[in-house]
Design a protein around this motif. Structure first.
Motif, PDB file in Angstrom:
ATOM      1  N   THR A  78      17.169  32.312  60.490  1.00 42.67           N
ATOM      2  CA  THR A  78      17.559  30.917  60.705  1.00 42.67           C
ATOM      3  C   THR A  78      17.435  30.065  59.453  1.00 42.67           C
ATOM      4  O   THR A  78      18.073  29.020  59.348  1.00 42.67           O
ATOM      5  CB  THR A  78      16.696  30.287  61.808  1.00 42.67           C
ATOM      6  OG1 THR A  78      15.313  30.322  61.407  1.00 42.67           O
ATOM      7  CG2 THR A  78      16.858  31.058  63.119  1.00 42.67           C
ATOM      8  N   LEU A  80      14.774  28.417  58.693  1.00 36.72           N
ATOM      9  CA  LEU A  80      13.845  27.321  58.962  1.00 36.72           C
ATOM     10  C   LEU A  80      12.519  27.558  58.241  1.00 36.72           C
ATOM     11  O   LEU A  80      12.063  28.696  58.114  1.00 36.72           O
ATOM     12  CB  LEU A  80      13.593  27.200  60.465  1.00 36.72           C
ATOM     13  CG  LEU A  80      14.799  26.816  61.327  1.00 36.72           C
ATOM     14  CD1 LEU A  80      14.423  26.891  62.806  1.00 36.72           C
ATOM     15  CD2 LEU A  80      15.296  25.426  60.975  1.00 36.72           C
ATOM     16  N   TYR A  87       5.882  28.129  65.181  1.00 35.31           N
ATOM     17  CA  TYR A  87       6.948  28.108  66.188  1.00 35.31           C
ATOM     18  C   TYR A  87       6.386  28.290  67.596  1.00 35.31           C
ATOM     19  O   TYR A  87       6.728  27.528  68.519  1.00 35.31           O
ATOM     20  CB  TYR A  87       7.971  29.199  65.886  1.00 35.31           C
ATOM     21  CG  TYR A  87       8.942  29.459  67.008  1.00 35.31           C
ATOM     22  CD1 TYR A  87       9.987  28.588  67.268  1.00 35.31           C
ATOM     23  CD2 TYR A  87       8.784  30.572  67.838  1.00 35.31           C
ATOM     24  CE1 TYR A  87      10.863  28.816  68.315  1.00 35.31           C
ATOM     25  CE2 TYR A  87       9.656  30.810  68.881  1.00 35.31           C
ATOM     26  CZ  TYR A  87      10.691  29.927  69.112  1.00 35.31           C
ATOM     27  OH  TYR A  87      11.559  30.170  70.163  1.00 35.31           O
ATOM     28  N   PHE A 125      17.357  27.351  70.689  1.00 36.83           N
ATOM     29  CA  PHE A 125      17.298  26.621  69.420  1.00 36.83           C
ATOM     30  C   PHE A 125      17.325  27.573  68.233  1.00 36.83           C
ATOM     31  O   PHE A 125      18.052  27.354  67.253  1.00 36.83           O
ATOM     32  CB  PHE A 125      16.035  25.768  69.404  1.00 36.83           C
ATOM     33  CG  PHE A 125      15.792  25.047  68.107  1.00 36.83           C
ATOM     34  CD1 PHE A 125      16.528  23.921  67.778  1.00 36.83           C
ATOM     35  CD2 PHE A 125      14.829  25.499  67.219  1.00 36.83           C
ATOM     36  CE1 PHE A 125      16.308  23.247  66.579  1.00 36.83           C
ATOM     37  CE2 PHE A 125      14.596  24.838  66.027  1.00 36.83           C
ATOM     38  CZ  PHE A 125      15.340  23.720  65.699  1.00 36.83           C
ATOM     39  N   LEU A 126      16.550  28.648  68.302  1.00 41.74           N
ATOM     40  CA  LEU A 126      16.555  29.636  67.213  1.00 41.74           C
ATOM     41  C   LEU A 126      17.908  30.330  67.119  1.00 41.74           C
ATOM     42  O   LEU A 126      18.437  30.533  66.015  1.00 41.74           O
ATOM     43  CB  LEU A 126      15.454  30.665  67.436  1.00 41.74           C
ATOM     44  CG  LEU A 126      14.014  30.243  67.146  1.00 41.74           C
ATOM     45  CD1 LEU A 126      13.081  31.440  67.258  1.00 41.74           C
ATOM     46  CD2 LEU A 126      13.887  29.593  65.783  1.00 41.74           C
ATOM     47  N   ASN A 127      18.465  30.723  68.263  1.00 43.20           N
ATOM     48  CA  ASN A 127      19.766  31.390  68.242  1.00 43.20           C
ATOM     49  C   ASN A 127      20.851  30.476  67.688  1.00 43.20           C
ATOM     50  O   ASN A 127      21.757  30.936  66.970  1.00 43.20           O
ATOM     51  CB  ASN A 127      20.139  31.849  69.655  1.00 43.20           C
ATOM     52  CG  ASN A 127      19.242  32.957  70.153  1.00 43.20           C
ATOM     53  OD1 ASN A 127      18.674  33.714  69.360  1.00 43.20           O
ATOM     54  ND2 ASN A 127      19.081  33.061  71.461  1.00 43.20           N
ATOM     55  N   TRP A 128      20.772  29.186  68.020  1.00 41.41           N
ATOM     56  CA  TRP A 128      21.760  28.242  67.510  1.00 41.41           C
ATOM     57  C   TRP A 128      21.657  28.097  66.001  1.00 41.41           C
ATOM     58  O   TRP A 128      22.679  28.082  65.300  1.00 41.41           O
ATOM     59  CB  TRP A 128      21.571  26.889  68.182  1.00 41.41           C
ATOM     60  CG  TRP A 128      22.484  25.827  67.660  1.00 41.41           C
ATOM     61  CD1 TRP A 128      23.824  25.697  67.907  1.00 41.41           C
ATOM     62  CD2 TRP A 128      22.136  24.743  66.777  1.00 41.41           C
ATOM     63  NE1 TRP A 128      24.330  24.605  67.241  1.00 41.41           N
ATOM     64  CE2 TRP A 128      23.315  23.996  66.546  1.00 41.41           C
ATOM     65  CE3 TRP A 128      20.957  24.341  66.177  1.00 41.41           C
ATOM     66  CZ2 TRP A 128      23.329  22.875  65.716  1.00 41.41           C
ATOM     67  CZ3 TRP A 128      20.962  23.219  65.357  1.00 41.41           C
ATOM     68  CH2 TRP A 128      22.149  22.510  65.135  1.00 41.41           C
ATOM     69  N   HIS A 129      20.428  27.982  65.495  1.00 43.00           N
ATOM     70  CA  HIS A 129      20.257  27.888  64.047  1.00 43.00           C
ATOM     71  C   HIS A 129      20.703  29.178  63.347  1.00 43.00           C
ATOM     72  O   HIS A 129      21.285  29.134  62.258  1.00 43.00           O
ATOM     73  CB  HIS A 129      18.786  27.600  63.713  1.00 43.00           C
ATOM     74  CG  HIS A 129      18.503  26.146  63.511  1.00 43.00           C
ATOM     75  ND1 HIS A 129      18.803  25.474  62.348  1.00 43.00           N
ATOM     76  CD2 HIS A 129      17.954  25.220  64.324  1.00 43.00           C
ATOM     77  CE1 HIS A 129      18.450  24.211  62.451  1.00 43.00           C
ATOM     78  NE2 HIS A 129      17.932  24.024  63.652  1.00 43.00           N
ATOM     79  N   ARG A 130      20.415  30.305  63.976  1.00 41.64           N
ATOM     80  CA  ARG A 130      20.830  31.578  63.391  1.00 41.64           C
ATOM     81  C   ARG A 130      22.352  31.683  63.345  1.00 41.64           C
ATOM     82  O   ARG A 130      22.930  32.081  62.335  1.00 41.64           O
ATOM     83  CB  ARG A 130      20.234  32.736  64.192  1.00 41.64           C
ATOM     84  CG  ARG A 130      20.547  34.108  63.611  1.00 41.64           C
ATOM     85  CD  ARG A 130      20.049  35.193  64.548  1.00 41.64           C
ATOM     86  NE  ARG A 130      20.235  36.511  63.976  1.00 41.64           N
ATOM     87  CZ  ARG A 130      20.047  37.642  64.644  1.00 41.64           C
ATOM     88  NH1 ARG A 130      19.658  37.590  65.908  1.00 41.64           N
ATOM     89  NH2 ARG A 130      20.248  38.801  64.060  1.00 41.64           N
ATOM     90  N   LYS A 132      24.456  29.219  63.371  1.00 42.24           N
ATOM     91  CA  LYS A 132      24.951  28.225  62.425  1.00 42.24           C
ATOM     92  C   LYS A 132      24.851  28.733  60.991  1.00 42.24           C
ATOM     93  O   LYS A 132      25.762  28.553  60.175  1.00 42.24           O
ATOM     94  CB  LYS A 132      24.148  26.929  62.586  1.00 42.24           C
ATOM     95  CG  LYS A 132      24.621  25.783  61.719  1.00 42.24           C
ATOM     96  CD  LYS A 132      23.793  24.541  61.980  1.00 42.24           C
ATOM     97  CE  LYS A 132      24.246  23.390  61.074  1.00 42.24           C
ATOM     98  NZ  LYS A 132      23.412  22.173  61.309  1.00 42.24           N
ATOM     99  N   ARG A 133      23.729  29.402  60.675  1.00 46.57           N
ATOM    100  CA  ARG A 133      23.556  29.944  59.325  1.00 46.57           C
ATOM    101  C   ARG A 133      24.521  31.092  59.067  1.00 46.57           C
ATOM    102  O   ARG A 133      25.063  31.234  57.975  1.00 46.57           O
ATOM    103  CB  ARG A 133      22.109  30.413  59.156  1.00 46.57           C
ATOM    104  CG  ARG A 133      21.753  30.856  57.729  1.00 46.57           C
ATOM    105  CD  ARG A 133      20.283  31.196  57.647  1.00 46.57           C
ATOM    106  NE  ARG A 133      19.900  31.689  56.346  1.00 46.57           N
ATOM    107  CZ  ARG A 133      19.562  30.939  55.310  1.00 46.57           C
ATOM    108  NH1 ARG A 133      19.570  29.629  55.448  1.00 46.57           N
ATOM    109  NH2 ARG A 133      19.224  31.479  54.155  1.00 46.57           N
TER     110      ARG A 133
END
Length: 312
Positions: A78, A80, A87, A125-130, A132-133
């Motif tokens: 991610t 982050l 986390y 949230f983690l999957n979304w950031h991943r 997105k990256r």
């Protein structure tokens, strides 16, 4: 007797000196070991604001577990600036807060359901950031391929070309290629470093690029022409992905609007008839009806997301 006394005093002093030296060596070695473990386990012990990492002891224990290692890999993908301990601690705090808020605002029956929703939201949230990256990295793949092609055409080795691309490109491509370059600098093979990159940011485009680089490095083929052709292909796929994402934006919005309508309906009923949710969930039939309705909303959300998911 005098010689024996002097010998005893000398041996005692020698033991004291050796004990102090040993204790000093042990403490300094332990401090160096702890600093090395922290430096290797955390990507940067201090954040941008200069503060130390929170929950360090909990983080060290968590990293030894299978779940902690899984969280660590997901956080690495991610980008982050969070440790697994931070986390999990924030997630547990959010779950407790949602539990208490749902129990006080709606009814006590909705507390556990809100806690489960908090766990799901943290993972989402983690999957979304991943995702997105990964999308941002895929968007930079044509530029990566172009830079590597230009560098290899100029006579640079592929390892050097990767380091140069890491310096020229912005995040996330620059950060990921910098990680690959650092791994190559400490002796890892090119195949292992690139394969780990493809595993960390899974996508078809990256797999094609990694396969091209690995095969060209093994067989000694024409890297430049392969990368040139790959650059054109990646540009076309980039435009196709953008068009598909634009066409499906309304469908994705509908998927999130469906459960939001259900939550809004519950709040509206509770405002119109105070205590209605307590009476409804006070019986077994009401609890079953609530669980079934929530399951139907979840089913509708998953169905819409699956329908709108198109692999390109």
């Amino acid at each position: 007797m005098d010689n024996l006394a002097l010998l005893t005093i000398g041996v005692t002093l020698l033991c004291c000196v050796l004990g102090v030296a040993g204790l000093h060596a042990y403490t300094s070695g332990r401090a160096q070991r702890d600093a090395l473990v922290e430096r290797l386990s955390n990507t940067g012990q201090l954040s941008d604001t200069g503060r130390g990492r929170r929950f360090a002891a909990f983080d060290r224990r968590l990293r030894r577990t299978k779940y902690g290692r899984k969280i660590e890999l997901k956080l690495a993908a991610t980008g982050l600036s969070l440790t697994p301990g931070e986390y999990v601690a924030y997630m547990l705090g959010g779950v407790v807060a949602l539990w208490l808020i749902a129990s006080s605002v709606l009814a006590s029956f909705f507390g556990p359901l809100a806690g489960l929703a908090g766990v799901w939201a943290a993972n989402t949230f983690l999957n979304w950031h991943r995702a997105k990256r990964i999308e941002a990295f895929i968007g930079q793949l044509p530029e990566i391929s172009r830079v590597l092609a230009n560098a290899t055409q100029a006579g640079l080795a592929l390892r050097t070309a990767i380091g140069m691309a890491a310096d020229e490109l912005e995040a996330p491509a620059g950060d990921e290629l910098r990680t690959v370059s650092d791994q190559l600098a400490v002796g890892r093979s090119l195949d292992d470093a690139l394969s780990e990159l493809a595993e960390r940011l899974p996508s078809r485009e990256l797999v094609v690029l990694v396969s091209t680089l690995i095969l060209s490095n093994r067989a000694g083929g024409t890297v430049v022409s392969s990368l040139r052709n790959l650059t054109d292909t990646l540009e076309e796929r980039k435009e196709t992905r953008r068009e598909v994402r634009t066409q499906l934006s309304q469908v994705n919005t509908t998927a999130y609007a469906v459960p939001a309508i259900g939550v809004g309906a519950l709040l509206m009923v509770d405002q119109m008839l105070p205590g209605a949710l307590d009476r409804m969930t006070g019986s077994l039939g009401g609890q079953i009806a609530v669980v079934v309705s929530i399951g139907l909303y979840v089913l509708g959300f998953v169905a819409i997301r699956r329908i709108s998911k198109i692999d390109i």
